[in-house]
Design an enzyme around this catalytic site. Sequence first.
Site, mmCIF file in Angstrom:
data_model
loop_
_atom_site.group_PDB
_atom_site.id
_atom_site.type_symbol
_atom_site.label_atom_id
_atom_site.label_comp_id
_atom_site.label_asym_id
_atom_site.label_seq_id
_atom_site.Cartn_x
_atom_site.Cartn_y
_atom_site.Cartn_z
ATOM 1 N N HIS A 72 0.839 -1.196 0.000
ATOM 2 C CA HIS A 72 0.000 0.000 0.000
ATOM 3 C C HIS A 72 0.876 1.249 0.000
ATOM 4 O O HIS A 72 1.818 1.353 0.793
ATOM 5 C CB HIS A 72 -0.904 0.023 1.237
ATOM 6 C CG HIS A 72 -1.950 -1.055 1.249
ATOM 7 N ND1 HIS A 72 -3.272 -0.822 0.939
ATOM 8 C CD2 HIS A 72 -1.861 -2.383 1.524
ATOM 9 C CE1 HIS A 72 -3.951 -1.956 1.035
ATOM 10 N NE2 HIS A 72 -3.111 -2.914 1.385
ATOM 11 N N TYR A 203 -9.477 4.411 7.726
ATOM 12 C CA TYR A 203 -9.671 4.724 9.143
ATOM 13 C C TYR A 203 -10.713 5.820 9.213
ATOM 14 O O TYR A 203 -10.523 6.900 8.648
ATOM 15 C CB TYR A 203 -8.375 5.222 9.780
ATOM 16 C CG TYR A 203 -7.263 4.207 9.887
ATOM 17 C CD1 TYR A 203 -7.013 3.552 11.098
ATOM 18 C CD2 TYR A 203 -6.432 3.927 8.805
ATOM 19 C CE1 TYR A 203 -5.974 2.641 11.214
ATOM 20 C CE2 TYR A 203 -5.391 3.016 8.917
ATOM 21 C CZ TYR A 203 -5.170 2.370 10.126
ATOM 22 O OH TYR A 203 -4.142 1.472 10.241
ATOM 23 N N PRO A 295 -4.064 -1.049 18.611
ATOM 24 C CA PRO A 295 -3.723 -1.401 17.228
ATOM 25 C C PRO A 295 -3.979 -0.307 16.209
ATOM 26 O O PRO A 295 -3.611 -0.472 15.040
ATOM 27 C CB PRO A 295 -4.619 -2.620 16.963
ATOM 28 C CG PRO A 295 -5.749 -2.486 17.929
ATOM 29 C CD PRO A 295 -5.173 -1.841 19.145
ATOM 30 N N LYS A 299 1.460 -0.680 15.232
ATOM 31 C CA LYS A 299 2.845 -0.649 15.695
ATOM 32 C C LYS A 299 3.283 -1.901 16.463
ATOM 33 O O LYS A 299 4.478 -2.066 16.714
ATOM 34 C CB LYS A 299 3.052 0.578 16.608
ATOM 35 C CG LYS A 299 3.018 1.892 15.864
ATOM 36 C CD LYS A 299 4.289 2.097 15.078
ATOM 37 C CE LYS A 299 4.146 3.151 14.011
ATOM 38 N NZ LYS A 299 3.735 2.639 12.718
ATOM 39 N N TYR A 387 3.683 6.390 10.482
ATOM 40 C CA TYR A 387 2.935 5.197 10.072
ATOM 41 C C TYR A 387 3.841 4.204 9.355
ATOM 42 O O TYR A 387 3.777 2.985 9.597
ATOM 43 C CB TYR A 387 1.774 5.587 9.174
ATOM 44 C CG TYR A 387 0.739 4.491 9.000
ATOM 45 C CD1 TYR A 387 -0.321 4.368 9.893
ATOM 46 C CD2 TYR A 387 0.837 3.570 7.964
ATOM 47 C CE1 TYR A 387 -1.257 3.364 9.752
ATOM 48 C CE2 TYR A 387 -0.104 2.559 7.818
ATOM 49 C CZ TYR A 387 -1.146 2.460 8.711
ATOM 50 O OH TYR A 387 -2.076 1.446 8.582
#
Length: 393
Positions: A72, A203, A295, A299, A387
């Site tokens: 991604h 998200y 979550p 990480k 991220y």
Amino acid sequence: MRTQVGIIGAGPAGLFLAHLLHRAGIGAVIIECRSRHDVEATVRAGVLEHWVVELIQDLGLGARMMRDGHFHDGITLQWNRARHHVDIEGLTGGKRIVVYPQHEVLKDLIAARLADGGDIIFRVAGTTIRGIDTDHPAIDFRRNGTGPLETIHCDYVVAADGFHGPGRQAIPATHRTEYQKIYPFGWLGILTKAPRSWHELIYTNQQDGFALLSTRSPDVQRMYIQCDPNDDIANWSDARIWEQFHARLSTDDGWSLTEGPIEQKGIIPLRSFVCEPMQFGRLFIAGDAAHIVPPTGAKGLNLAVADVLVLSRALEAKYKNGSLDLLDRYSAICLRRVWKAERFSWYMTTMLHRNENETDFERRIHFADLDLVRSSKASAVSLAENYVGLPFD
């Protein structure tokens, strides 16, 4: 039994460490309380940071990941029925993340470790650690829970045995400080047999709170919604679950979520946890034994691998040239990264979840945070860098 490093736990931290030590010519034995089947069958999501993907390839373990993983170049944030693509690859100079489930990573690591002739002893019980304040630490255990007492004599003990394992408890309470935050919400996760509804992770903070649209394979998807962590999964019919997913993921552009049969569902609580220090005498703790992150920031596995990468370099320096400098600073080095990951995970969690204990002012701040990522390149770069994985010092 005699080895240089005794490792408790065949999760990401323990297995990665064994491979890194093997490459450096350092002997290690792993013991694990679960069976191999249970380790490999425990379904967990997995977002691998850019540097972890490179490490797996460098170790020669990336064939299945490169074939089956989903690369991604960004993620999607959603609020107020509108979406914003965060171009992680563009914002970080070409770095990407790979969605490859943690249990698949473990399958690869276990198979390769056994093929290398490495020792992994599954289904042990009664594990105790002793002598960590001496030059001769040891690990006692029983195979299958009922076998005779066996002992691993080693130079160092690494406890990568999770939050409930004996590793952290072996550090005297007077020598450790534990930090914890319990969130007032949890995640209801499902595994559904359905085609992908979107090309990357979404998200969202919308309607009744958080939702995450993720993936497992082209025809199996992993999805989560915010819920009461004390709720009974029996209260969530499939119809109610899909109703909430539609409400929290719907947009004004005509997009629709593709449903499918729900094959698994369950509720997990969310918390943040850190133990300081991560070492005492000849004992080092790593992964979930030392820290837990919600979550939302993706990480958990990545932090575990970071711990043991630092530790493997420190042990290599000790065995190759007798230097103890990195071993002595293991905890300090790791905790700098841990606390940054805790901060990012907390930031993503509070920004994206509906917290009934917060005021309307705080809720509006969270939407302002989301809009700042949309309108400020500096904010977008910060999110993307965290991220995809911060660089090592």
